[in-house]
Each structure stands twice: as C-alpha cells, then as structure tokens.
Scaffold this active site. Structure first.
Site, short mmCIF file in Angstrom:
data_model
loop_
_atom_site.label_atom_id
_atom_site.label_comp_id
_atom_site.label_asym_id
_atom_site.label_seq_id
_atom_site.Cartn_x
_atom_site.Cartn_y
_atom_site.Cartn_z
N HIS A 1 0.81 -1.23 0.00
CA HIS A 1 0.00 0.00 0.00
C HIS A 1 0.83 1.26 0.00
O HIS A 1 0.28 2.34 0.17
CB HIS A 1 -0.90 0.05 1.23
CG HIS A 1 -1.94 -1.02 1.28
ND1 HIS A 1 -3.23 -0.83 0.83
CD2 HIS A 1 -1.88 -2.30 1.71
CE1 HIS A 1 -3.92 -1.95 1.00
NE2 HIS A 1 -3.12 -2.85 1.53
N LYS B 1 -8.40 13.41 4.94
CA LYS B 1 -7.48 12.26 4.87
C LYS B 1 -6.47 12.47 5.99
O LYS B 1 -6.39 13.55 6.56
CB LYS B 1 -6.76 12.23 3.52
CG LYS B 1 -6.18 13.59 3.10
CD LYS B 1 -5.62 13.59 1.69
CE LYS B 1 -6.66 13.76 0.62
NZ LYS B 1 -6.96 12.54 -0.10
N ARG B 2 -5.66 11.43 6.29
CA ARG B 2 -4.65 11.63 7.33
C ARG B 2 -3.75 12.81 6.97
O ARG B 2 -3.54 13.13 5.80
CB ARG B 2 -3.81 10.36 7.51
CG ARG B 2 -4.49 9.30 8.34
CD ARG B 2 -4.86 9.81 9.74
NE ARG B 2 -3.67 9.94 10.56
CZ ARG B 2 -3.23 8.98 11.37
NH1 ARG B 2 -3.90 7.85 11.51
NH2 ARG B 2 -2.13 9.15 12.06
N THR C 1 -8.66 6.52 -1.62
CA THR C 1 -10.01 5.97 -1.79
C THR C 1 -11.05 7.05 -1.50
O THR C 1 -12.18 6.95 -1.96
CB THR C 1 -10.24 4.75 -0.88
OG1 THR C 1 -9.73 5.06 0.42
CG2 THR C 1 -9.53 3.52 -1.41
N LYS D 1 0.68 14.19 1.33
CA LYS D 1 -0.70 14.48 0.90
C LYS D 1 -0.90 15.98 0.67
O LYS D 1 -1.86 16.41 0.07
CB LYS D 1 -1.70 13.96 1.93
CG LYS D 1 -1.66 12.43 2.09
CD LYS D 1 -2.69 11.96 3.10
CE LYS D 1 -2.62 10.48 3.40
NZ LYS D 1 -3.26 9.64 2.38
N LYS E 1 -14.88 8.15 -3.14
CA LYS E 1 -16.10 8.42 -2.37
C LYS E 1 -16.69 9.77 -2.76
O LYS E 1 -17.90 9.91 -2.95
CB LYS E 1 -15.79 8.38 -0.86
CG LYS E 1 -15.38 6.99 -0.39
CD LYS E 1 -14.71 6.99 1.00
CE LYS E 1 -13.98 5.66 1.21
NZ LYS E 1 -13.03 5.67 2.31
#
Ligand code: 26Q
Length: 752
Positions: free
Chosen positions: A310, A490-491, A597, A496, A601
C-alpha cells in the site's frame, strides 16, 4: 413477527416509551438474529483477509440496509416520533484503523459478503481505537478512544489460542462479529484480544506504561512507535494477531477435512501490507510442528498467501531489527534465517535479501519471495513498484506482480450516507446499481436533461445544509451553505500536501486584500489527524487553525474565505462530509499516494476532483475524461526524476518566486504569530524553505490557476458544473469494491 412486535418484545415496552439506548440494543439483537440466518457452509477455498486495521465505522444502519430492514425500521421510528439520526448517535464508532488501509479492509469485507464469497477478516480487538482528536489553543490534542462500552456487536466465542511472546504463554481470546452482505451472505470478522488488558494503565492523554505486555498488548491501535518500547509493542501485537490467526485458520481447515498438505485447497490468506507478514514464518512453524518438512511447508505457504503493498514511502516499509524479533518471537528466528538462506543461495543480489547487512529483517522482501502474488492498489502505483521501488523483485518474479485498483463499497458510501441521492438515482435508472455498480453508466443519458441537473444540485444543496447544521451543533461553527465547499479529508501527511492548500488560502488572502476577489465564496474544510509524534504534521494543523482565526478576524477576507477543521475526523464525520462536497481536493505529490479511496467516495457523491495525476486519480481522469476533472502539477515521472537527480532546492523557488515567498513569509509573519505559536510557525516555514521534501513549491502556481478555474466554473455556470458532477457519478462504477474483489478472486483467490 413484524419488526414492531419484535422490538417491543425485546424492550418490554412500546417503541414510543423506549429510549434510544433500548432501541439500539433491541435492534442489535434483531440484526444478529437475522444475520445468523444468512450464514453459509463453506465449500472449497475460503479467504482470510488478515489486517492490523479494520476501520469498520458504525454498524447499525449499514447492517439494516444490507439485511433489507432499513426502510421498515426508519418508518417505525418516525411513526413513534423518533429519528434514525438520533438513534445512530447512540452507537460508538469502532475506529480500529488509521485511514485508507483499514477502511479498504472494511469495504472488502462488505463486498465479499455481498458477492456471496466465503471470506473472513482476521485482526485485533483494540480497547482504544485511533486516538480522539480535539483542538486546544490551535493545537491538536489526543485522548483515548474508549469505544468498548455498552452493547457489543462482537461476541466472545469462548475460543482461545495460546501464543508465546518472549518465551511466555498468553491466551488470545477470539471475538467474532457478523459481516452482513447486501442481499448476500454473512461472513465473520475475527478479532483477537487478551483478557488481562487493563485500561487503568492509561495515564494522561494517550500515554501508558509500556512494560507490562499482558496489561497493554491490545490497549491501543498502533501505540506511539517513537521509542523503542513502543516499536517492540508493535511486534508483540503483530505476532499475537498472526499466531492466533494462523492457529484458527489451520483448525478451521482441518475441521473441514484438510490434511494440511492440501491447505491451499481450503485457504487463501491475503496479507494487508507488511503488518501481518509474520504469518508466513508462523504458518511454516505450525506446519512443521504437525510433521510437514520445511521445503513442503514453504511451498504450501507460498501457494496460500498473497501480499498487498500500500505504499512506496520507504519509511513506511517495515524493517525490524533482528534483535527485536529474537526477543519477542525467538521461535520464528530459525525459520526467518532459513528463508533468508534460501533467498541468498538463489540470488546474490543484496537488495533482495530478507536480512540485510545491518541485521534488519525486511518484511516486504519476505512477502514477495514467499507468497505467490504481490499487488499494488492502483495502476500507477503498481507500475512504480515494478519500475522502481520493487524493480529487482519484478525482474525475479514478473509473474507474481499484478494490479488491483482499490474500490469502495457503495452500500456505505452512497446508499447509507446519501439517501436522497440514492433514491433519486433509483428513480432514474432502477435499483440494479446497488449490486451492479457498472449500471450507473445509465445516468449518462441524462447529462443534457435540465430537470435532472437541477435536482442533482438541489440534493447537493440539501447535503451542504445538513453538514452546516451538523457543524453548528458539534463544533459551534457557522458556515455559509451557499459557498463552495472544497474538502480535503485524509490523514495529515506532508506527501498528501495539506500545506499546499494552506499556502493557497494565504495566497487568496493577499488577492482579496488587493481587490482580486474569488469567483465565489469558499469554505475550505479539512478533516485530518496527525500522528502524535509527527511534528511537522502537527505544525500544519496548527498553521491551519491559526490561519482560520486570522481570516475569521478580518471582515474583508472572511466574506470570501472560511477555513474549518473538523474535530476528530473519522468514518462517521466522513459520511456527513462526503455528500456535501463540491470540490474534492486530491493534491498529493504525484507518485506518492498509492491509490487514495476518498477520491472515489467524493466522486460517487457528485463532487468534482481537483487533483494531481497520482494514485487512482489517474484512473478517475481516464474514466471521466480530462474535461470533467481539474488536473494540475508535475507528473509522477517528473517527480521521480527530480528525486533521482537530487537537485530540488526549495530555497531557490522561495527566493525567485514572489507568490511563494509572499505566502511562506506570511505563514510565520506578525499576523499569524499574534494568533499562533511562534516556534511552531517558524519551524514549519523552515521545513518548507529548507527542505520541502514533497515538492510543494513546484506545483504551487499550477494549483492556484487550476483551483481558481474550478471556482470560476462553479460560480459561472451551474449547469455545466452539474453536468460534470453527473458524469463523475455515472463513471464511478469502476471504483466499486465489488469490482476490486471480483478481480482479486479471479486472479488470486479462486474462492468457493
Ligand atoms: C508502519 C510502521 C510502524 C508504525 C505504523 C506503520 C503504518 C501504519 C499504517 C504504516 C502504514 C499504515 C497505513 C497505510 C495506509 O493507510 N495506506 C493507504 O492505503 C490505502 C488503501 O490501499 C491507499 O488508498 C492509500 O493511498 C495509502 O496511503
């Protein structure tokens, strides 16, 4: 018996007289009874999805939907002056995961049961899930998440397995909870725990005494691993899970007639990242104990197990010092050394060794050598694994490498979280899309239908209003539902790039001050937890909270921009935020986000993506077409080249680009320091100017241009925007986890 009588019999009073706790417990009983009727005998091969995380979220509504009971219960509640929303508030959320990897495992369990495939989860029953986050003086604070009070979905099976840790025996107790499929079968999630774990060990915040294993082993999901005791505890947890899990798997298979030589006809084991990798040597050990010789045991295990990667972030790939393993799991050491010898005898290349020159055990290397399948989680991610990160392994075993692009379950991420949109889609194209997501394509017939487009925007407006109400109630924050909701949830991690969004908001501050107003007012919404020991991530949260106040204090700017950080972002919050989103921020540094992911969504709920060509964004762009997504920034090839050349110099960008300099200087300037903490802000500024490891600056101007374009389109032409949203929903079918699971089954598991 009809539902009303069933519930009233359990509550021993009428629904109207019962309180929400009573009704919740009664419904839990009914769900358990109903799901039991859908258990099925397993023939042939059964999957065990072994994972340190299962981020399942609240279960009541989802189970009711999957069992076809939701409408009836909803109606009954309303008839009696009660609401499903208030009932849902009673249930604590099991936050047994950090983020994407754990939520993926939960989506997969839903799809397995829905597709009628035999597949159980294997994991740990943490007493406290991921820490609860609250904001105090513009900083993140952590407190324990006690979720194990009140009625429980998971039941004590009475079964225990003995696990030896550091030479001492412990009894791992097996708890099981039902995984209901949508109109499908019931599978199980198996969670192990020790009876002796003691919550009183927790001191202030999330600190606890790490010395007494029997008292702390399953106390927390991923305890702080910033000190040696913490890291070792992680090895203890992992081995508890894999040893009890492996014993349970062998026992189940033998009960079904397996003679262990033929284990691969009974079991497939999917290893979810390297956290459960010790299952490989553990199974070999158990098979040897039962009289199977080493070579055959290795063959059997290789046939049974498959591994999913991952991440390509080197720091997240687990490498345990051999000395840790020697202390915690001495029984595995001879096996791991033997496996390492087998590899070294075959391949001279040090880069593919299991034990390296510094005596560290590379878990991913063991997985690739001794499983039959290694998969990445999005097309780009798998290509990067093959071309660079795991290239040496790909050369050895090209046939083992395959891609399985992630997916999400539509039952939770559409049917359950967005009733209004679900019902409307059903009124247009029928209900087949609930089980066959590809059917969503039929929505494309309506892209020129004004009534449909208007209704779609009306649903979005309703969901935005609902989120606004929720925010006011939970956090006392008032937002303007007429503004554009741009959400990044998100985290919190530098790759990110929440910091890119932060710098954009500062840039807008200056633009507004100089009279360049945005095309529409924007509410920038964040949901993000930072790992407690990850200083830069916590500083980014601090900067966002501080900037939020600076802007709120400025009437000129606050008319146009509002920043909201959602406290304690979790599955429950995501279910409120995702249906209300206009612009989905997927802005990781290209090549770094394995898949993502959340992007799927948001798309499914009619948000438009603003993103880099990273992870599954690439496939989203392929599906919707470049005119229906806002892509910006460097390509993954460019990024990888920059890293290889090692010549990225953030300071040069800072010194030569006026936009960058203006935004970064503001970050640690007087206005921010007046509201926030000088040390934290300076340290974040220095991190960016001195390093910027995730290349925020090279993408900064492209991000501004693209984001402003999206805002202008949103403000300027609502019909065009609605068309893009509809196109996104109609193309979301590919991202159903049902599709992903069907691929795993066809290529790797061959279940049933
Ligand atoms: C490792 C060592 C020590 C302590 C903790 C860890 C650790 C814990 C959690 C390492 C990784 C994780 C979680 C990783 C994760 O969630 N990865 C995400 O997986 C998603 C599902 O495939 C992808 O969509 C995301 O891109 C990926 O970041």
């Amino acid at each position: 018996m009809i539902m009303k009588e069933r519930l009233e019999a359990i509550c021993s009073k009428s629904i109207a007289e019962s309180n929400y706790e009573d009704i919740y417990k009664a419904l839990m009983t009914v769900v358990k009874e109903e799901s039991k009727t859908k258990e099925q005998e397993v023939k042939g091969r059964k999957l065990y999805y072994i994972s340190a995380e299962f981020l399942i979220g609240k279960l009541l509504s989802n189970n009711l939907i999957n069992l076809g009971l939701y409408e009836e219960v909803n109606h009954l509640l309303n008839e009696n002056g009660k609401s499903m929303a208030e009932l849902e508030d009673v249930e604590p959320e099991p936050s047994l995961g950090n983020g994407g990897l754990g939520r993926l495992a939960a989506c997969f369990l839903d799809s397995l049961a829905t597709l009628n495939l035999p597949g159980d989860g294997v994991g740990l029953r943490y007493h406290c899930g991921l820490f609860r986050q609250n904001f105090k003086e513009n900083f993140q604070n952590e407190t324990p998440d006690y979720w194990l009070s009140g009625a429980q979905w998971a039941e004590d099976t009475g079964k225990t397995y003995t696990v030896s840790l550091a030479g001492k025996d412990y009894e791992a107790k097996l708890y099981q909870l039902d995984v209901t499929g949508y109109n499908g079968r019931t599978n199980k999630l198996n969670l192990f725990d020790l009876d002796t774990v003691d919550e009183r060990l927790i001191e202030d915040g999330i600190h606890f005494d790490k010395s007494e294993i029997e008292k702390n082993l399953t106390l927390f999901l991923y305890p702080d691993d910033s000190d040696e005791a913490g890291r070792k505890l992680r090895v203890y947890q992992q081995y508890l899970m894999v040893s009890a899990g492996a014993q349970m798997i062998l026992e189940e298979c033998m009960e079904r007639g397996c003679n262990l030589h033929d284990l691969s006809e009974y079991a497939a084991i999917q290893i979810n990242d390297t956290h459960p990798s010790m299952v490989i040597p553990e199974l070999i050990r158990l098979l040897e104990e039962k009289g199977i010789d080493f070579e055959e045991a290795v063959e059997i295990v290789t046939e049974v197990c498959a591994y999913t990667n991952h991440t390509i972030l080197a720091e997240a790939l687990e490498k345990w010092p051999e000395s840790y393993l020697e202390e915690v799991v001495p029984q595995l050491i001879p096996i791991i050394r033997k496996l390492d010898k087998v590899v070294k005898a075959k391949y001279e290349d040090e880069r593919v060794a299991i034990i390296d020159e510094e005596n560290r055990v590379h878990m991913a290397h063991m997985d690739i050598h001794f499983t039959h399948s290694t998969n990445g989680v999005a097309a780009l991610h798998t290509e990067i694994l093959k071309d660079s990160e795991l290239h040496h392994f790909y050369e050895l075993y090209p046939e083992k490498f395959n891609n399985k692009t992630n997916g999400i379950t539509f039952r939770r991420w559409l049917l359950s979280c967005n009733h209004e949109l679900t019902d409307y889609i059903e009124s247009l194209i029928g209900d087949e899309f609930k089980k066959d997501a590809a059917k969503l394509k039929k929505l494309a017939d309506y892209v020129d239908d004004k009534t449909v487009l208007e209704k779609l925007m009306k649903i979005k407006a309703d969901n935005k209003k609902a989120l606004a109400d929720w925010l006011l109630e939970k956090q006392g924050v008032k937002v303007n539902p007429e503004s554009m909701f741009a959400i990044q949830s998100k985290r919190l991690h530098e790759y990110k790039r929440q910091q890119l969004n932060l710098l954009y908001l500062i840039h807008q501050y200056f633009e507004i001050k100089s009279g360049h107003l945005p095309a529409a007012p924007i509410t920038a919404i964040f949901g993000a937890k930072a790992a407690p020991a990850y200083v830069t991530a916590k500083n980014i949260i601090h900067a966002l909270l501080t900037l939020s106040k600076v802007i709120a204090n400025d009437p000129e700017v606050s008319k146009w921009i509002q920043i909201v950080l959602i406290e304690n972002y979790n599955v429950t919050a995501a279910e409120k935020m995702i249906p209300a989103c206009d612009l989905s921020e997927q802005i990781s540094l290209a090549s770094k986000e394995a898949s993502g992911t959340g992007n799927m969504k948001f798309m499914l709920n009619g948000a438009v993506t603003l993103g880099t060509l990273d992870g599954a964004n690439v496939e989203i762009a392929d599906c919707v077409g470049e005119e229906n997504i806002y892509i910006f920034g460097q390509s993954s090839d460019q990024v990888i080249r920059r890293y290889e050349q090692g010549d990225y110099c953030a300071r040069e960008w800072y010194e030569t680009d006026a936009n960058i300099r203006r935004a970064v200087d503001f970050l640690a300037g007087d206005l921010m320091k007046a509201e926030g903490d000088e040390t934290a802000l300076n340290s974040l500024k220095n991190e960016l100017v001195g390093k910027d490891w995730f290349q925020t600056f090279p993408d900064f101007n492209a991000y501004i241009v693209r984001k402003n374009q999206a805002i202008a389109d949103y403000a300027g032409n609502k019909e065009k925007w609605a068309k893009i949203a509809l196109k996104n929903i109609s193309e979301a079918g590919f991202f159903s986890s049902d599709r992903t699971i069907e691929e795993y089954n066809k290529d790797i598991w061959h279940l049933g």
